[in-house]
Design a protein around this motif. Structure first.
Motif, PDB file in Angstrom:
ATOM      1  N   MET A   1       1.302  -1.057   0.518  1.00 35.81           N
ATOM      2  CA  MET A   1      -0.233   0.301  -0.190  1.00 35.81           C
ATOM      3  C   MET A   1       0.218   0.939   0.294  1.00 35.81           C
ATOM      4  O   MET A   1       0.485   2.500  -0.848  1.00 35.81           O
ATOM      5  N   HIS A   2       1.864   0.854   0.771  1.00 33.89           N
ATOM      6  CA  HIS A   2       2.861   2.123   0.858  1.00 33.89           C
ATOM      7  C   HIS A   2       2.753   2.775  -0.587  1.00 33.89           C
ATOM      8  O   HIS A   2       3.467   3.775  -1.433  1.00 33.89           O
ATOM      9  N   SER A   3       3.777   1.427  -1.500  1.00 34.34           N
ATOM     10  CA  SER A   3       4.834   1.799  -2.436  1.00 34.34           C
ATOM     11  C   SER A   3       3.548   2.394  -4.194  1.00 34.34           C
ATOM     12  O   SER A   3       3.384   3.323  -4.588  1.00 34.34           O
ATOM     13  N   SER A   4       1.719   1.714  -3.531  1.00 30.94           N
ATOM     14  CA  SER A   4       1.170   1.991  -4.140  1.00 30.94           C
ATOM     15  C   SER A   4       0.765   4.017  -4.158  1.00 30.94           C
ATOM     16  O   SER A   4       0.594   4.495  -5.027  1.00 30.94           O
ATOM     17  N   ALA A   5       0.893   3.773  -3.083  1.00 33.38           N
ATOM     18  CA  ALA A   5       0.626   5.878  -2.326  1.00 33.38           C
ATOM     19  C   ALA A   5       1.531   6.618  -2.430  1.00 33.38           C
ATOM     20  O   ALA A   5       1.456   7.737  -3.105  1.00 33.38           O
ATOM     21  N   VAL A   6       2.914   5.846  -2.798  1.00 33.52           N
ATOM     22  CA  VAL A   6       4.081   6.969  -3.170  1.00 33.52           C
ATOM     23  C   VAL A   6       3.386   6.639  -4.956  1.00 33.52           C
ATOM     24  O   VAL A   6       4.429   8.062  -5.910  1.00 33.52           O
ATOM     25  N   SER A   7       3.065   6.277  -5.630  1.00 37.00           N
ATOM     26  CA  SER A   7       2.928   5.901  -7.214  1.00 37.00           C
ATOM     27  C   SER A   7       2.006   6.926  -7.694  1.00 37.00           C
ATOM     28  O   SER A   7       2.675   8.378  -8.266  1.00 37.00           O
ATOM     29  N   MET A   8       0.723   6.973  -6.465  1.00 34.57           N
ATOM     30  CA  MET A   8       0.246   7.730  -7.057  1.00 34.57           C
ATOM     31  C   MET A   8       0.858   9.152  -6.474  1.00 34.57           C
ATOM     32  O   MET A   8       0.245  10.047  -7.641  1.00 34.57           O
ATOM     33  N   LEU A   9       1.029   9.373  -5.432  1.00 35.34           N
ATOM     34  CA  LEU A   9       1.912  11.057  -5.015  1.00 35.34           C
ATOM     35  C   LEU A   9       3.142  11.489  -6.437  1.00 35.34           C
ATOM     36  O   LEU A   9       2.731  12.543  -7.046  1.00 35.34           O
ATOM     37  N   PHE A  10       3.537  11.195  -7.201  1.00 41.08           N
ATOM     38  CA  PHE A  10       4.364  11.031  -8.267  1.00 41.08           C
ATOM     39  C   PHE A  10       3.883  11.265  -9.676  1.00 41.08           C
ATOM     40  O   PHE A  10       4.266  11.654 -10.802  1.00 41.08           O
ATOM     41  N   GLU A  11       2.130  10.632  -9.820  1.00 39.72           N
ATOM     42  CA  GLU A  11       2.068  10.594 -11.262  1.00 39.72           C
ATOM     43  C   GLU A  11       0.876  11.552 -10.882  1.00 39.72           C
ATOM     44  O   GLU A  11       0.385  11.811 -12.097  1.00 39.72           O
ATOM     45  N   ARG A  12       1.012  12.609 -10.517  1.00 38.82           N
ATOM     46  CA  ARG A  12       0.315  13.661 -10.568  1.00 38.82           C
ATOM     47  C   ARG A  12       0.679  14.561 -10.179  1.00 38.82           C
ATOM     48  O   ARG A  12       1.950  14.371 -10.351  1.00 38.82           O
ATOM     49  N   ALA A  13      -0.243  16.142 -10.976  1.00 42.93           N
ATOM     50  CA  ALA A  13       0.705  16.916 -11.230  1.00 42.93           C
ATOM     51  C   ALA A  13       0.289  18.245  -9.649  1.00 42.93           C
ATOM     52  O   ALA A  13      -1.029  18.098  -9.390  1.00 42.93           O
ATOM     53  N   TYR A  14       0.495  19.244  -9.083  1.00 42.03           N
ATOM     54  CA  TYR A  14       0.370  20.018  -8.443  1.00 42.03           C
ATOM     55  C   TYR A  14       1.072  21.459  -8.370  1.00 42.03           C
ATOM     56  O   TYR A  14       1.658  22.137  -9.248  1.00 42.03           O
TER      57      TYR A  14
ATOM     58  N   THR B   1      -4.200   5.653  12.509  1.00 40.35           N
ATOM     59  CA  THR B   1      -5.202   4.720  12.634  1.00 40.35           C
ATOM     60  C   THR B   1      -5.020   3.237  12.168  1.00 40.35           C
ATOM     61  O   THR B   1      -6.070   2.568  11.779  1.00 40.35           O
ATOM     62  N   SER B   2      -5.431   4.018  10.844  1.00 42.01           N
ATOM     63  CA  SER B   2      -5.722   3.199   9.219  1.00 42.01           C
ATOM     64  C   SER B   2      -5.102   3.113   8.175  1.00 42.01           C
ATOM     65  O   SER B   2      -3.584   3.382   7.840  1.00 42.01           O
ATOM     66  N   PRO B   3      -4.905   1.801   8.560  1.00 34.24           N
ATOM     67  CA  PRO B   3      -3.480   1.482   6.927  1.00 34.24           C
ATOM     68  C   PRO B   3      -3.258   1.686   6.092  1.00 34.24           C
ATOM     69  O   PRO B   3      -2.503   1.778   4.879  1.00 34.24           O
ATOM     70  N   SER B   4      -4.733   1.889   5.267  1.00 35.27           N
ATOM     71  CA  SER B   4      -5.184   2.451   3.814  1.00 35.27           C
ATOM     72  C   SER B   4      -4.772   4.122   3.901  1.00 35.27           C
ATOM     73  O   SER B   4      -5.021   4.423   2.441  1.00 35.27           O
ATOM     74  N   LEU B   5      -5.180   4.416   5.409  1.00 37.47           N
ATOM     75  CA  LEU B   5      -4.638   6.584   4.949  1.00 37.47           C
ATOM     76  C   LEU B   5      -3.001   6.118   4.752  1.00 37.47           C
ATOM     77  O   LEU B   5      -2.463   5.824   5.990  1.00 37.47           O
ATOM     78  N   TRP B   6      -2.827   7.164   4.102  1.00 36.92           N
ATOM     79  CA  TRP B   6      -1.557   7.891   3.845  1.00 36.92           C
ATOM     80  C   TRP B   6      -1.029   9.103   4.125  1.00 36.92           C
ATOM     81  O   TRP B   6      -2.083   9.665   3.420  1.00 36.92           O
ATOM     82  N   HIS B   7      -0.245   9.963   4.371  1.00 38.75           N
ATOM     83  CA  HIS B   7       0.075  11.443   4.747  1.00 38.75           C
ATOM     84  C   HIS B   7       1.158  11.259   3.786  1.00 38.75           C
ATOM     85  O   HIS B   7       2.600  11.458   4.193  1.00 38.75           O
ATOM     86  N   GLY B   8       0.331  11.996   2.607  1.00 36.73           N
ATOM     87  CA  GLY B   8       2.096  12.452   1.123  1.00 36.73           C
ATOM     88  C   GLY B   8       2.655  13.981   1.176  1.00 36.73           C
ATOM     89  O   GLY B   8       1.814  14.936   2.134  1.00 36.73           O
ATOM     90  N   VAL B   9       3.422  13.845   1.290  1.00 33.28           N
ATOM     91  CA  VAL B   9       4.443  15.390   0.976  1.00 33.28           C
ATOM     92  C   VAL B   9       4.909  14.907   0.313  1.00 33.28           C
ATOM     93  O   VAL B   9       5.772  13.751  -0.612  1.00 33.28           O
ATOM     94  N   VAL B  10       4.740  16.384  -1.237  1.00 38.29           N
ATOM     95  CA  VAL B  10       5.136  15.959  -2.540  1.00 38.29           C
ATOM     96  C   VAL B  10       6.677  17.376  -3.168  1.00 38.29           C
ATOM     97  O   VAL B  10       5.259  18.495  -2.178  1.00 38.29           O
TER      98      VAL B  10
END
Length: 335
Positions: free
Chosen positions: A187-200, A215-224
């Motif tokens: 899930m972490h790898s998936s979250a990082v991939s999503m962060l790199f695939e978008r523009a900000y 609390t939630s294994p499926s929620l991640w706090h992204g920093v880009v």
């Protein structure tokens, strides 16, 4: 991770892999599995000591070897004085495994460990696990205490097992923990991939990280990090959840200036920047000159406020440093 989880993991290690070692070796295993967390108390010596020691020497391969050996020898001498002679190698090998289990678990955190200290000062941090993971704690508790419940039931009906006490439950707990950690890693790898695939804000990512929610294994706090800003955004990885980079909090980087360059050259800033993942500086004009504050936005993303270190630097109007120090965030600032 927290000492309770480390203690349960060490006890499960004993039951699953070293079920027949005597009580003194059990004590060595528990001490070796928890002792590295003593570096947490370095925070009482100040933020500079905390950056240097927390997750540092005690959490390295060299530190684990020294700690486990010292604990094992001390317990062995004490046991001999009480009439218990420890032979073979398990009195040393089992605590060593507990010490390495500890640093292995802590390498999954975002705070990381200096695994190869003193050869390499870099921290290993996989960002898979939060500092406290309730689900991980439950898995170890179930692996230890459910077999005790079944044992009571079997004793009541007179069917006593000849297997070592709690071995099967402990091994099953470790198997489930391995599956759980692997799932978090995916899930972490998936979250990082999503962060790199978008523009900000129209900019492409230069650097990105996803930090685990407590609390939630499926929620991640992204920093880009992009060219002009650092963006904080929540990244859900659950099925059918939608990730929207438009909801990111955009924090613009300061413009380059002689004041910022001078602040970054101070010893306090160098020590902090070697630790920080996403440093963000703020330059303010003061009556007698300028003040520069540098903080790590990783902690802003996680909402963490305790034991968070930042850098404070004061400069006069000529750009000369008059004050520099590592401080706890929220502490009264000197100006």
């Amino acid at each position: 991770m927290d000492p309770i989880t480390h203690g349960l993991a060490s006890f499960a290690l004993k039951r699953g892999f070293f079920p027949r070692v005597p009580r003194p070796v059990l004590i060595s295993i528990l001490l070796a599995g928890i002792f590295a967390d003593l570096d947490w108390f370095s925070g009482f010596l100040g933020p500079a000591a905390y950056l240097r020691w927390n997750g540092g020497p005690f959490h390295s391969i060299a530190g684990a070897l020294v700690l486990a050996t010292g604990i094992s020898l001390s317990v062995r001498v004490y046991a001999k004085r009480r009439g218990v002679v420890l032979t073979g190698l398990l009195w040393w090998f089992a605590p060593m495994c507990a010490a390495f289990l500890h640093i292995g678990m802590d390498s999954l955190l975002s705070s990381g460990v200096k695994l190869f200290w003193p050869i390499l000062p870099a921290r290993i941090s996989l960002d898979w696990e939060p500092q406290f993971d309730l689900w991980l704690l439950i898995l170890f508790l179930a692996g230890i205490f459910l077999p005790e419940l079944f044992r009571l039931v079997s004793d009541e009906i007179g069917a006593k097992s000849k297997k070592p006490r709690g071995k099967t439950g402990a091994l099953l707990a470790f198997a489930l923990v391995a599956v759980y950690a692997g799932a978090r890693g995916a899930m972490h790898s998936s979250a990082v991939s999503m962060l790199f695939e978008r523009a900000y804000s129209g900019e492409s990512p230069r650097k990105a990280a996803a930090f685990p929610d407590s609390t939630s294994p499926s929620l991640w706090h992204g920093v880009v990090e992009t060219e002009s800003a650092i963006h904080l955004v929540l990244v859900p990885t659950a099925q059918f959840a939608k990730f929207d980079p438009e909801n990111a909090l955009n924090i613009h980087k300061p413009e380059a200036s002689p004041m910022l360059a001078a602040a970054q050259k101070t010893e306090a800033a160098k020590q902090f920047l070697a630790f920080a993942r996403f440093p963000k500086a703020t330059v303010q004009s003061e009556t007698e000159g300028f003040s520069v504050e540098i903080r790590d936005l990783k902690y802003d993303a996680l909402g963490q406020t305790s034991r968070v270190v930042e850098v404070l630097v004061d400069l006069n109007k000529s750009g000369q440093v008059t004050y520099e120090r590592l401080e706890w965030r929220g502490a009264p600032k000197r100006h």
